[in-house]
Scaffold this motif. Structure first.
Motif, PDB file in Angstrom:
ATOM      1  N   ARG A   1     -31.868 -40.730  -2.708  1.00  0.00           N
ATOM      2  CA  ARG A   1     -30.891 -41.817  -2.739  1.00  0.00           C
ATOM      3  C   ARG A   1     -29.790 -41.611  -3.768  1.00  0.00           C
ATOM      4  NH1 ARG A   1     -35.514 -43.265  -5.153  1.00  0.00           N
ATOM      5  NH2 ARG A   1     -35.438 -44.183  -7.268  1.00  0.00           N
ATOM      6  N   GLN A   2     -30.077 -40.808  -4.786  1.00  0.00           N
ATOM      7  CA  GLN A   2     -29.076 -40.591  -5.831  1.00  0.00           C
ATOM      8  C   GLN A   2     -28.283 -39.302  -5.616  1.00  0.00           C
ATOM      9  OE1 GLN A   2     -31.282 -40.748  -9.501  1.00  0.00           O
ATOM     10  NE2 GLN A   2     -31.302 -42.992  -9.542  1.00  0.00           N
ATOM     11  N   HIS A   3     -28.558 -38.605  -4.532  1.00  0.00           N
ATOM     12  CA  HIS A   3     -27.889 -37.326  -4.261  1.00  0.00           C
ATOM     13  C   HIS A   3     -26.834 -37.495  -3.183  1.00  0.00           C
ATOM     14  CE1 HIS A   3     -30.515 -34.938  -6.800  1.00  0.00           C
ATOM     15  NE2 HIS A   3     -31.584 -35.461  -6.202  1.00  0.00           N
ATOM     16  N   SER A   4     -25.781 -36.717  -3.305  1.00  0.00           N
ATOM     17  CA  SER A   4     -24.718 -36.775  -2.299  1.00  0.00           C
ATOM     18  C   SER A   4     -25.136 -36.107  -0.997  1.00  0.00           C
ATOM     19  CB  SER A   4     -23.455 -36.076  -2.860  1.00  0.00           C
ATOM     20  OG  SER A   4     -23.755 -34.713  -3.173  1.00  0.00           O
ATOM     21  N   PHE A   5     -26.141 -35.217  -1.071  1.00  0.00           N
ATOM     22  CA  PHE A   5     -26.563 -34.494   0.140  1.00  0.00           C
ATOM     23  C   PHE A   5     -27.759 -35.171   0.818  1.00  0.00           C
ATOM     24  CE2 PHE A   5     -28.087 -32.230  -3.694  1.00  0.00           C
ATOM     25  CZ  PHE A   5     -29.444 -32.486  -3.607  1.00  0.00           C
ATOM     26  N   ARG A   6     -27.900 -36.466   0.603  1.00  0.00           N
ATOM     27  CA  ARG A   6     -29.031 -37.188   1.219  1.00  0.00           C
ATOM     28  C   ARG A   6     -29.024 -37.015   2.738  1.00  0.00           C
ATOM     29  NH1 ARG A   6     -29.505 -43.656   0.822  1.00  0.00           N
ATOM     30  NH2 ARG A   6     -27.613 -43.422   2.062  1.00  0.00           N
ATOM     31  N   GLU A   7     -27.897 -37.253   3.404  1.00  0.00           N
ATOM     32  CA  GLU A   7     -27.834 -37.154   4.864  1.00  0.00           C
ATOM     33  C   GLU A   7     -28.108 -35.733   5.330  1.00  0.00           C
ATOM     34  OE1 GLU A   7     -27.705 -39.650   6.828  1.00  0.00           O
ATOM     35  OE2 GLU A   7     -27.562 -41.015   5.118  1.00  0.00           O
ATOM     36  N   ARG A   8     -27.646 -34.764   4.562  1.00  0.00           N
ATOM     37  CA  ARG A   8     -27.912 -33.379   4.928  1.00  0.00           C
ATOM     38  C   ARG A   8     -29.412 -33.059   4.857  1.00  0.00           C
ATOM     39  NH1 ARG A   8     -25.804 -28.017   1.687  1.00  0.00           N
ATOM     40  NH2 ARG A   8     -26.746 -26.472   3.087  1.00  0.00           N
ATOM     41  N   ALA A   9     -30.049 -33.595   3.831  1.00  0.00           N
ATOM     42  CA  ALA A   9     -31.501 -33.391   3.695  1.00  0.00           C
ATOM     43  C   ALA A   9     -32.249 -34.017   4.865  1.00  0.00           C
ATOM     44  CB  ALA A   9     -31.977 -33.966   2.370  1.00  0.00           C
ATOM     45  N   ILE A  10     -31.847 -35.239   5.235  1.00  0.00           N
ATOM     46  CA  ILE A  10     -32.501 -35.919   6.360  1.00  0.00           C
ATOM     47  C   ILE A  10     -32.299 -35.117   7.641  1.00  0.00           C
ATOM     48  CG2 ILE A  10     -32.465 -37.993   7.776  1.00  0.00           C
ATOM     49  CD1 ILE A  10     -31.677 -39.573   5.273  1.00  0.00           C
ATOM     50  N   ALA A  11     -31.068 -34.672   7.878  1.00  0.00           N
ATOM     51  CA  ALA A  11     -30.779 -33.904   9.096  1.00  0.00           C
ATOM     52  C   ALA A  11     -31.546 -32.592   9.116  1.00  0.00           C
ATOM     53  CB  ALA A  11     -29.272 -33.660   9.188  1.00  0.00           C
ATOM     54  N   HIS A  12     -31.688 -31.945   7.956  1.00  0.00           N
ATOM     55  CA  HIS A  12     -32.396 -30.673   7.888  1.00  0.00           C
ATOM     56  C   HIS A  12     -33.855 -30.823   8.341  1.00  0.00           C
ATOM     57  CE1 HIS A  12     -32.717 -26.515   6.385  1.00  0.00           C
ATOM     58  NE2 HIS A  12     -33.969 -26.860   6.093  1.00  0.00           N
ATOM     59  N   VAL A  13     -34.483 -31.888   7.905  1.00  0.00           N
ATOM     60  CA  VAL A  13     -35.889 -32.123   8.286  1.00  0.00           C
ATOM     61  C   VAL A  13     -35.995 -32.532   9.757  1.00  0.00           C
ATOM     62  CG1 VAL A  13     -37.906 -33.558   7.870  1.00  0.00           C
ATOM     63  CG2 VAL A  13     -36.590 -32.681   5.938  1.00  0.00           C
ATOM     64  N   LYS A  14     -35.109 -33.418  10.199  1.00  0.00           N
ATOM     65  CA  LYS A  14     -35.196 -33.921  11.566  1.00  0.00           C
ATOM     66  C   LYS A  14     -34.923 -32.827  12.588  1.00  0.00           C
ATOM     67  CE  LYS A  14     -33.436 -37.941  12.538  1.00  0.00           C
ATOM     68  NZ  LYS A  14     -32.489 -39.074  12.626  1.00  0.00           N
ATOM     69  N   ASN A  15     -34.125 -31.857  12.244  1.00  0.00           N
ATOM     70  CA  ASN A  15     -33.755 -30.808  13.193  1.00  0.00           C
ATOM     71  C   ASN A  15     -34.729 -29.640  13.192  1.00  0.00           C
ATOM     72  OD1 ASN A  15     -31.465 -32.248  13.908  1.00  0.00           O
ATOM     73  ND2 ASN A  15     -30.174 -31.251  12.351  1.00  0.00           N
ATOM     74  N   ASN A  16     -35.683 -29.655  12.316  1.00  0.00           N
ATOM     75  CA  ASN A  16     -36.672 -28.581  12.248  1.00  0.00           C
ATOM     76  C   ASN A  16     -38.034 -29.154  12.651  1.00  0.00           C
ATOM     77  OD1 ASN A  16     -38.588 -26.614  11.441  1.00  0.00           O
ATOM     78  ND2 ASN A  16     -37.175 -25.822   9.880  1.00  0.00           N
ATOM     79  N   THR A  17     -38.454 -28.867  13.884  1.00  0.00           N
ATOM     80  CA  THR A  17     -39.692 -29.454  14.417  1.00  0.00           C
ATOM     81  C   THR A  17     -40.896 -29.104  13.559  1.00  0.00           C
ATOM     82  OG1 THR A  17     -38.787 -29.260  16.640  1.00  0.00           O
ATOM     83  CG2 THR A  17     -41.149 -29.642  16.457  1.00  0.00           C
ATOM     84  N   LYS A  18     -40.988 -27.855  13.125  1.00  0.00           N
ATOM     85  CA  LYS A  18     -42.128 -27.423  12.326  1.00  0.00           C
ATOM     86  C   LYS A  18     -42.146 -28.151  10.988  1.00  0.00           C
ATOM     87  CE  LYS A  18     -42.964 -23.089  12.612  1.00  0.00           C
ATOM     88  NZ  LYS A  18     -42.892 -21.614  12.422  1.00  0.00           N
ATOM     89  N   LEU A  19     -40.963 -28.298  10.372  1.00  0.00           N
ATOM     90  CA  LEU A  19     -40.855 -28.983   9.090  1.00  0.00           C
ATOM     91  C   LEU A  19     -41.165 -30.467   9.251  1.00  0.00           C
ATOM     92  CD1 LEU A  19     -40.106 -27.919   6.298  1.00  0.00           C
ATOM     93  CD2 LEU A  19     -37.770 -28.737   6.675  1.00  0.00           C
ATOM     94  N   LEU A  20     -40.662 -31.040  10.337  1.00  0.00           N
ATOM     95  CA  LEU A  20     -40.884 -32.459  10.579  1.00  0.00           C
ATOM     96  C   LEU A  20     -42.372 -32.751  10.772  1.00  0.00           C
ATOM     97  CD1 LEU A  20     -39.614 -35.252  11.042  1.00  0.00           C
ATOM     98  CD2 LEU A  20     -39.392 -34.656  13.460  1.00  0.00           C
ATOM     99  N   SER A  21     -43.077 -31.862  11.472  1.00  0.00           N
ATOM    100  CA  SER A  21     -44.509 -32.076  11.690  1.00  0.00           C
ATOM    101  C   SER A  21     -45.279 -32.088  10.371  1.00  0.00           C
ATOM    102  CB  SER A  21     -45.068 -31.006  12.628  1.00  0.00           C
ATOM    103  OG  SER A  21     -44.979 -29.733  12.034  1.00  0.00           O
ATOM    104  N   MET A  22     -44.829 -31.290   9.387  1.00  0.00           N
ATOM    105  CA  MET A  22     -45.486 -31.316   8.083  1.00  0.00           C
ATOM    106  C   MET A  22     -45.218 -32.629   7.361  1.00  0.00           C
ATOM    107  SD  MET A  22     -45.000 -27.544   6.417  1.00  0.00           S
ATOM    108  CE  MET A  22     -45.671 -26.077   7.181  1.00  0.00           C
ATOM    109  N   CYS A  23     -44.029 -33.168   7.544  1.00  0.00           N
ATOM    110  CA  CYS A  23     -43.650 -34.367   6.810  1.00  0.00           C
ATOM    111  C   CYS A  23     -44.378 -35.612   7.267  1.00  0.00           C
ATOM    112  CB  CYS A  23     -42.132 -34.585   6.925  1.00  0.00           C
ATOM    113  SG  CYS A  23     -41.192 -33.403   5.937  1.00  0.00           S
ATOM    114  N   PHE A  24     -45.078 -35.544   8.377  1.00  0.00           N
ATOM    115  CA  PHE A  24     -45.880 -36.697   8.793  1.00  0.00           C
ATOM    116  C   PHE A  24     -47.061 -36.914   7.854  1.00  0.00           C
ATOM    117  CE2 PHE A  24     -44.066 -35.795  13.146  1.00  0.00           C
ATOM    118  CZ  PHE A  24     -43.192 -36.869  13.115  1.00  0.00           C
TER     119      PHE A  24
END
Length: 1859
Positions: A409-432
């Motif tokens: 929330r305090q970083h300017s690249f917050r949206e980029r971080a969210i998009a990076h995880v959402k666009n990577n299926t393997k990464l997203l599965s770990m984040c569950f």
């Protein structure tokens, strides 16, 4: 009147409102006190109005309203009075005190209390206090309340400090330096599970622990945290909530959150909350009381602990106790209880016992217990106490985004971080997994801060942990810390110490460490980097200690795995032992592995190549050292894949494999797991699915994925879409609805190999189905879709079928159990049958299946390219099956059904059974039948048809020419029409010429005509004679029918008469069945008469037993000049075959038999009468036999299952004198009799077999009188009777009167030694007894052969007679008188050596030869020299000596009178060696006796030197010696050389046999020298030696000059091509060769070809034995080309030669030129069907063939018909071997039919086939007509044991046992 509550008293009013419901309930029990207390505050008028209220609760409620209106002062006074007067529940008391302004709780707490929370009143709580109570009691109570309230304040403050907002006040400031896993709280997803399933899963493996779900009906229910505590259990019942979740899902964080929220007042129904962590409870070694647990281990009250504890006990229902981390508890949790009575509160006990008693409600009953754990097996005591079961799933998509958004929330690249995880299926599965999500965020933040443009995150969980570890090192050391190597080296000792601490803790089950447990440098390093957390540890009520623990158990497991991989102390064996995944799966108690849930995953991850550099830096070792350790893990994983694995274990192995990121390992494991992807009843996460897809995609095989009852997130389907190697995908779950189907549809295109898709047992609707099919239609490779058990009631049929038609490879769609509407069914039928690729549509009550003509790529294309080139492009004929069964179709739907059927011109089968069409609906269908195209059958069963409807069905035979069969059964509600297929209308193609006779061709035509004619079956219709009028009217119009079956009705005799009036109209009738129609004996006579009145009747088969049988068959009548011949038979040959009458299970008396025989005597061409089970008496038999001369065409009379007394047996025997045509009389087992009659009265010998008939002495005289009258006896078999010695004496007294030559069998008649001696006396004195054979052992054989001519033979064979000395002396006396004896054999008769010498002296003869054979055990023990000394005791000259020690046989052939000629030369030769020969007197005696010796055969003897010398110097040089055989004997090497050299003296020898003498090629040169001195040698046997190629070549050179050689046996001599080719060259010149045996050698096909070409020049060859050489097809083809030159061939053995279809076919075709063949063996070759058919066609050419062996040739029923037709035309056939083939009942029936036509057949071997009950019965039936057959072998066929025993009793020639 006091004023009501004002606005400033709203909080007070709220307190009153919260207390009101419980207060009304409580005060309803004391209405009088309430009324009295309210009087000072309530107006009297208002009180007087309460008199009409009778309900106490209502009255209490009204009074409380009045008191509330009276104002705050009145209410406060009232509240104080209630609290002081009564013992109220603590929560109610606190609420009242609060409403009175005397509570100590802040308004914030009161306002935040959930107004919905209620607590029931304890039983007996309305106990009234006496007014005289002292003020001290009230003060004590008030003090207790104050202490309890004060403790609650203390608890709130403590929990806020530990877990609440105060602790997190500076959280944001410390955000950047917080340790891992200390993430901000985001609500996790919780799903409730069904508790009842826990009790059923106690003994199941890991997938059945608490994490295993239940049936889907009650599973997968999302819930809030507050829902965990909403239980409806009684207030005094302890409520246990069990919350489980995988590692890292946030269980502990959630517990802290619950405590925090309770402190904030969110959970007001709990006054007290306690949280215990099992990792800390592990440290307690002493026993505690409940009070000590709550106060000492959590929080001590500041004062009055006893009062506080007492309040806790009394108000337990408002207490929450949390036990966190049950899986981390180290002690044994399976506790037992000594008694059912609850423990004392003050009793100290172990933590496990305390925990168990609290959960059971034995301590603090009524409290709420919340337990958390990783998925594992629950302790037994928890199984029956858990009230709420729930699982923490972790995060979903929304929660992941919320967490990442908060983190960045305090970083300017917050949206980029969210998009990076959402666009990577393997990464997203770990984040569950929340813990992993935190680690991902840490790594992502670090990389984004450091590398703004490109971000490369790790691929696996292990790599993330490594990255996280390095990041935290880097954060503390700053940017100037250097690279990874520098960072690790700076703290290498502390890091390795931390790793060692982690491993030691896991091994010792220690998760909490004291200060002394941790080295100082490790403590400082870990605390600095946030890897260890510090907290207070309480083990007693004294001062707490400081404890340390890893911030998360998974981190400890990670560090422990690193320790194993980098420690020099850990070798390969230790590492392999620690990688305990297999033992972890197999140990039920899990005591060794509780704390190591992820340990094996980390070890697997550390074995990846990507981790190798990191490990090398830590271990300070080279790459080879690290790789060696990594290989240990990889090899262990490979081995695990080969074990038996259940679903969760497969997933666990896939996780480990995924962590390795090793494609070779994944491919290997994937290939082994190919058939193990079955997952049942557990949840799969996206991480699970990612690992699974990785392994499957790494393999090369297509797999099947089956998910049954599994919880599969929609997110998992996105991962599954990338699974390219799945061939079959199945989901069975109620959770599969339209949303699930839609999510799955998106990924179908990605599954390029998917062939079969199953979504069953779900809740998919028509809309969901349409969307799914829409997507599936783009999957062109899809072959099957299964949507069973969903909710597709009214699908969009037209659209769906259109989509299906686009799927070229689709084969099947299953819509069963979807409750389709009737309109949907008809629409489906309408659209389905016109869809061009639909082949079958089947709809029943619970079934709806559509089959399509999908073409699979796996199908092979045609191999005959030339044929394909010549074919025109023909569209395959389409055939559609339609089944609309068990539905609500009625007559009103008939026209719609007709329209549907007419719309399709390619229907093959239509099934409309199980509907309600009735007569009207069926009539509508039948009227349109000519307009409907159905090629096979129409089923109208179970449609409520009447007799009228049946008549309509029968009329269809005339109205519709394609109707082939009408089958109706009103009783079983069957109505079926079968049709002639279109191809049957085509003209019959011309047949090729066949070697079979025209009779067989006629048989084929006959069957063809029958098949083309309609059949009518009207069975089980309850018809009576009165119903036949209408039926006959219809039947008369059906003149084309070939079969009519009216069985199982009630037509009776009258109906039978009516039916026979119709028969003249049924001109094509071939079969009539009238079974079970209640006919009487009169109908039997009527039907018997039909054989005379109806000339075309073929057989009449009747039975009046429990099951009545009436079956008539008819000869075919064919057209002649356009008209039917009705008065005569069309084929004279058919008439010549005769007719048959069979009557079974009918009690007939003598008069009935007379009447029946009178009728049958009038029947022309009656050839067979079968009377079975008719209980014929003696008088009936006499009358039956008296008619035999009148039955002039009869060939067989069978009487079976009829009790036959000895008198009956004699009567049957007398038939040979009553009728001269009787050829065989057989009576078996006193119940079966057969008379076989010849076609003419010409002279022919007769066989009489009366076995097992209980014939005794009393019947012998009459029996002999009968035999004396018949002059042409061939055989008399009286075995298994009861003659005894006296019967034998009587029989022997009459033997001299029996004329002619015959054999008499008296075996098994109880004959003793005395009887045998009497028989021998008769043998000696009788002139017509030529042979006697006796054995008194278990075989009990006694056979006498009589002759009427001057037969010079006189043979006596005695075996196992157990003669005693007195018997032997009598025997010798009798033998001395028998001067005409030609052969005497004594086998195992207790004849000693001395008795043998006495025997040899006794046997004498005037002139001729006498053969003496002695078989006794001492023969094999005596030396050859001793046996020769015994031999010289005989009176005459010895011409043959045979010694076979393996058979204990000593045999001599003696010539009489004694001749002294030609002895002088031998004696003179002996005198030359006299000084050298010991015992010369014996030698001289031997020379005298053996001067005329012609044959010398010794087998299995042991020759000593003196014996070998005697053999070489005396016996071999004898001038008359023509045959010498020494086989399988033991001779010293010196002796064998001496023996072979001695063969040079055998100049007159014609036969030499040295079989099995272990001769090698080295012995051949000497042997060749001997052979050169044998110019007369004709037969040479050297089989079973080791001559080899060299020896064979040398031998061949000698054979070239031996022009008299006729037989050569070199089998089993290891001869290969070189030796065989040299031999072949010699064979070209051996024109006199008649037999050659080269079996069991080792030539190649090339050598075999050379041999065959040479054998073609042997014009006189008669026996060719070439088996077991593995020649192959090439040699077989060459042999086939050479056979035309072998015109004298009689025996061919070519079995086990690796012959296939090609060679077998050529050989079978070529054999026909060898017309003299007597024996053929082609066994153990895979000949193929074509070869067998070719052989069958050639069989009629072999008129002399006696034996054929086709064992193990793969013969099936298909070839049996042609074989049986061929066998029939082999007139000399005696033995057929078809064992070890694939013949079934069909083949047995074909062979059985042929048996009566093979007059000389003796043996049929059918062992080890597939013949069942039907085939065995048919063989037994036909065997009765074959008296010459000795036995049929049926061992190891699937014939029921009881039936086999029954058939054997009927005919002992059927052998079902191994022999």
């Amino acid at each position: 009147m006091q004023p009501p509550f004002q606005d400033d008293d709203l909080d007070l009013r709220a307190a009153v409102a919260r207390a009101r419901p419980q207060l009304v309930e409580f005060l309803s029990h004391c209405p009088d006190w309430l009324l009295m207390t309210s009087q000072p505050f309530v107006p009297k008028a208002a009180l007087s109005s309460l008199g009409g209220i009778t309900d106490h609760k209502e009255k209490a409620s009204v009074l409380l309203d009045l008191l509330e209106k009276a104002g705050p002062a009145a209410w406060k006074h009232f509240a104080q009075s209630v609290c002081m007067e009564y013992d109220l529940p603590l929560d109610l008391e606190i609420l009242l005190m609060s409403s009175a302004g005397e509570g100590n709780f802040s308004q914030t707490e009161e306002a935040s209390t959930d107004t919905r929370a209620q607590s029931s009143v304890p039983k007996g709580s309305a106990r009234r206090r006496h007014c005289s109570s002292s003020g001290g009691d009230k003060d004590a109570k008030q003090q207790r309340l104050d202490s309890s309230a004060k403790y609650r304040h203390l608890l709130i403050d403590s929990i806020r400090q530990r877990y609440g907002s105060r602790r997190e006040a500076g959280a944001e400031a410390q955000e950047q330096t917080q340790p891992p896993f200390n993430q901000a709280f985001v609500n996790v997803v919780i799903h409730q599970r069904k508790v009842s399933r826990l009790k059923e899963r106690t003994e199941k493996p890991r997938e059945d622990v608490a994490g295993a779900p239940e049936p889907e009906e009650c599973a997968d229910t999302a819930m809030k945290v507050s829902d965990l505590f909403c239980s409806e259990a009684p207030s005094d019942t302890t409520k246990v909530v069990f919350l489980f979740g995988k590692p890292g899902t946030g269980k502990t964080r959630l517990m802290h959150r619950i405590c925090q929220k309770w402190a904030e007042g969110v959970l007001p129904h709990f006054l007290f909350t306690f949280l215990f962590e099992f990792r800390q409870l592990n440290l307690l070694k002493r026993k505690l009381t409940l009070k000590e647990l709550l106060f000492d281990m959590f929080l001590q009250p500041e004062d009055s602990p006893d009062a506080v504890f007492q309040d806790l006990l009394e108000n337990a229902q408002q207490t929450l106790i949390i036990f966190d981390g049950l899986d981390e508890f180290a002690a044994n949790m399976d506790v037992s209880f000594s008694s059912k009575r609850g423990p004392a509160v003050t009793s100290p006990m172990s933590i496990a016992q305390l925990f168990a008693d609290v959960c059971h409600g034995k301590l603090l009953p009524g409290c709420t217990v919340l337990v958390t754990s990783r998925p594992k097996r629950l302790p037994d005591f928890l199984l029956c106490t858990v009230g709420v079961l729930a699982e923490i799933w972790g995060f979903d998509h929304k929660k992941v985004e919320e967490y990442i958004s908060h983190y960045f929330r305090q970083h300017s690249f917050r949206e980029r971080a969210i998009a990076h995880v959402k666009n990577n299926t393997k990464l997203l599965s770990m984040c569950f997994i929340p813990a992993l999500c935190n680690i991902v965020c840490i790594c992502l933040e670090y990389l984004l801060l450091k590398h703004q443009m490109s971000v490369e995150l790790p691929q696996t969980m292990t790599q993330f942990y490594i990255k996280m570890f390095l990041i935290f090192l880097n954060k503390q050391q700053g940017d100037c810390a250097g690279d990874e190597e520098t960072q690790l080296n700076c703290n290498k000792k502390a890091i390795l110490g931390l790793f060692d601490l982690a491993l030691r803790g896991l091994e010792e089950k220690k998760l909490v460490f004291y200060v002394d447990d941790i080295p100082e440098d490790v403590k400082e390093f870990a605390s600095l980097h946030g890897l260890l957390t510090l907290f207070e540890v309480k083990t007693s009520g004294t001062c707490p200690e400081v404890g340390y623990a890893f911030v998360h158990l998974s981190l400890q497991e990670f560090f422990a795995a690193l320790c194993l991989m980098v420690s020099r102390r850990v070798d390969k064996n230790y590492l392999k032992k620690k990688f305990f995944l297999k033992s972890k799966w197999t140990l039920k108690n899990e005591t060794k592995t509780e704390f190591m849930e992820s340990f094996h995953i980390f070890l697997s991850g550390l074995s990846s190549k990507e981790c190798r550099t990191f490990l090398m830096l830590l271990a300070e070792q080279d790459e080879a050292w690290v790789q060696e350790k990594q290989d240990v893990i990889l090899q262990s994983l490979k081995k695990l894949a080969a074990t038996h694995l259940t679903g969760p274990k497969v997933l666990e192995l896939c996780h480990c494999t995924f962590e390795t990121q090793n494609l070779d390992v994944a491919q290997h494991i994937g290939s082994l797991l190919n058939f193990k992807y079955e997952f049942k009843n557990f949840r799969l996460t996206t991480l699970d699915m990612s690992a699974l897809v990785f392994v499957i995609n790494s393999g090369q095989d297509l797999t099947c994925l089956d998910f049954a009852g599994c919880l599969v997130d929609l997110e998992c389907l996105e991962v599954l879409a990338g699974c390219k190697n799945v061939e079959h995908l199945s989901f069975r779950s109620r959770r599969c609805g339209d949303d699930f189907a839609a999510a799955l549809s998106k990924g179908l295109r990605g599954m390029g190999s998917l062939r079969k898709l199953e979504l069953t047992g779900g809740s998919i609707t028509a809309e969901g189905m349409t969307n799914l099919v829409q997507s599936a239609s783009h999957c062109l490779q899809l072959e099957e879709i299964n949507l069973q058990g969903n909710r597709i009631r009214d699908p969009e049929v037209k659209r769906v079928m259109d989509l299906f038609s686009r799927m070229e490879k689709l084969k099947k769609v299953d819509l069963s159990n979807n409750h389709l509407s009737l309109n949907a069914v008809l629409s489906l039928a309408k659209e389905g049958i016109v869809c061009q690729n639909v082949t079958e549509l089947c709809v029943r009550v619970d079934t709806a299946i559509i089959c399509f003509s999908g073409v699979s790529e796996k199908g092979p294309r045609s191999l005959d390219l030339k044929l394909e080139e010549n074919k025109e492009h023909v569209i395959p004929t389409r055939h559609v099956k339609l089944c609309l069964q068990d539905h609500r179709l009625s007559s009103q739907h008939a026209k719609r059904i007709v329209a549907i059927l007419q719309s399709c011109s390619c229907l093959s089968e239509v099934d409309l059974s199980g509907n309600k069409l009735g007569d009207e609906g069926c009539s509508c269908l039948l009227e349109s039948l000519t307009c409907i195209s159905i090629s096979k059958q129409l089923n109208l069963s179970q449609n409520h048809l009447s007799v009228t409807g049946i008549c309509n069905l029968l009329k269809s035979v005339n109205t519709c020419p394609k109707v082939m069969e009408v089958q109706v059964s009103l009783g079983r509600d069957i109505a079926v029409l079968r049709f002639r297929e279109d191809r049957e209308f085509a003209s019959i193609p011309p047949r090729e010429e066949s070697v079979f006779s025209t009779d067989d061709q006629q048989h084929g035509e006959e069957n063809q005509t029958t098949n083309n004619s309609p059949k009518i079956r009207l069975t089980d219709c309850n018809f009576q004679a009165s119903d036949l009028k209408n039926l006959c009217a219809v039947l008369k119009e059906c003149g084309r029918i070939s079969e009519l079956d009216l069985s199982r009705n009630y037509l009776g005799d009258e109906g039978l008469l009516q039916l026979f009036q119709c028969l003249p109209k049924l001109k094509m009738l071939r079969s009539l069945k009238f079974n079970n129609n209640q006919i009487s004996l009169n109908s039997v006579f009527f039907l018997a008469q039909s054989l005379s009145t109806l000339q075309h009747v073929k057989t009449v088969s009747l039975s009046l037993g429990r099951t009545q049988v009436v079956h008539l068959t008819f000869w075919e009548r064919v057209r002649s000049t356009g008209r039917w011949r009705s008065g005569s038979l069309a084929h004279p040959k058919e008439e010549a075959k005769g007719r048959c009458f069979c009557l079974r299970d009918c009690r007939v008396g003598p008069e009935d038999v007379t009447r029946l025989c009178q009728i049958l005597a009038q029947c022309p061409q009656l050839t067979e009468i079968d009377l079975t089970g008719n209980s014929l008496s003696v008088q009936s038999l006499e009358r039956l036999l008296s008619f035999l001369p009148s039955l002039c065409h009869l060939t067989l009379l069978s009487i079976r299952r009829n009790p036959l007394s000895p008198r009956c047996a004699v009567l049957l025997l007398n038939s040979i004198n009553l009728c001269e045509r009787v050829r065989v009389v057989e009576v078996w087992s006193s119940e079966n009799a057969f008379l076989h009659l010849g076609a003419s009265m010409r002279s022919q010998r007769t066989s009489c077999r009366l076995t097992g008939c209980a014939i005794g002495e009393g019947q012998v005289e009459e029996l002999c009188n009968i035999l004396e009258q018949h002059g042409w006896l061939a055989e008399v078999d009286l075995s298994r009777n009861q003659l005894g010695d006296e019967g034998l004496r009587c029989l022997l007294d009459h033997l001299h009167r029996v004329p002619g030559t015959c054999s008499l069998n008296l075996s098994h008649n109880g004959i003793s030694q005395d009887g045998v001696l009497h028989l021998i006396n008769a043998f000696v004195t009788s002139g017509n007894t030529t042979e006697v054979q006796v054995s008194l052992c278990s075989k009990a054989t006694l056979i006498i052969k009589l002759t009427s001519g001057d037969d010079p033979r006189k043979i006596l064979r005695l075996a196992e007679c157990n003669f005693q000395p007195e018997h032997s002396e009598k025997l010798f006396s009798l033998l001395e008188k028998c001067t005409g004896l030609t052969e005497y054999t004594s086998s195992n008769n207790n004849v000693t050596v001395q008795a043998a010498e006495r025997l040899l002296h006794s046997l004498n003869k005037d002139l001729g030869l006498l053969k003496i054979s002695i078989e006794e055990p001492w023969v094999c023990k005596e030396r050859v020299m001793n046996l020769l000394e015994l031999a010289v005791q005989v009176s005459g000259n010895i011409t043959e000596i045979t010694i076979c020690k393996d058979k204990t046989l000593f045999q001599l052939v003696i010539s009489f009178p004694n001749c002294l000629e030609k002895v002088e030369s031998v004696i003179s030769r002996l005198s030359l060696y006299k000084p050298e020969i010991k015992n010369s007197s014996f030698c001289q005696r031997l020379c005298e006796k053996c001067a005329q010796l012609q044959e010398l055969r010794w087998s299995h003897v042991e020759l000593h030197e003196d014996e070998a010398e005697m053999l070489v110097r005396i016996l071999l040089p004898l001038p008359e010696l023509k045959m010498f055989g020494l086989t399988s004997s033991s001779v010293t090497p010196t002796g064998i050389d001496y023996l072979i050299s001695g063969l040079q003296n055998c100049q007159a020898i014609e036969e030499l046999n040295l079989e099995s003498m272990k001769l090698s090629s080295a012995a051949v040169p000497e042997l060749v020298l001997g052979l050169c001195e044998m110019p007369s040698l004709k037969r040479l046997s050297l089989n079973h030696n080791s001559i080899g190629n060299d020896g064979c070549s040398r031998l061949a050179g000698t054979l070239r000059n031996m022009h008299n050689m006729e037989e050569i046996n070199l089998s089993h001599n290891k001869i290969g091509d070189p030796g065989l080719i040299n031999l072949a060259a010699v064979l070209l010149e051996m024109q006199n060769l008649k037999k050659i045996d080269l079996s069991g050698n080792c030539p190649s096909p090339a050598g075999g070809e050379k041999l065959m070409e040479a054998l073609a020049h042997c014009k006189h060859i008669k026996e060719l034995l070439l088996s077991r050489n593995g020649f192959g097809d090439r040699t077989a083809v060459t042999l086939a080309l050479c056979l035309p030159h072998m015109t004298n061939l009689k025996i061919l053995h070519f079995h086990n030669n690796n012959i296939g279809q090609a060679g077998g076919l050529e050989l079978a075709r070529a054999l026909v030129v060898c017309g003299l063949l007597e024996e053929i063996s082609l066994a153990e070759n895979h000949l193929g069907e074509q070869s067998i058919h070719a052989l069958s066609e050639g069989l009629p050419c072999f008129k002399r063939l006696q034996k054929i062996d086709l064992k193990f040739c793969g013969i099936t029923d298909d070839a049996s018909r042609s074989l049986s037709l061929g066998f029939r035309q082999c007139p000399s056939m005696e033995e057929i071997i078809l064992s070890w083939n694939a013949l079934g009942d069909g083949g047995a029936r074909e062979l059985a039919t042929a048996l009566p036509e093979m007059a000389k057949l003796k043996v049929l071997d059918l062992e080890k086939n597939r013949i069942g009950a039907c085939g065995a019965k048919k063989l037994a039936e036909k065997l009765a007509k074959c008296p010459e057959i000795q036995f049929i072998r049926l061992w190891d066929n699937p014939v029921p044991k009881g039936l086999a025993e029954s058939l054997t009793r009927q005919d002992s020639r059927l052998c079902f046992s191994f022999s």
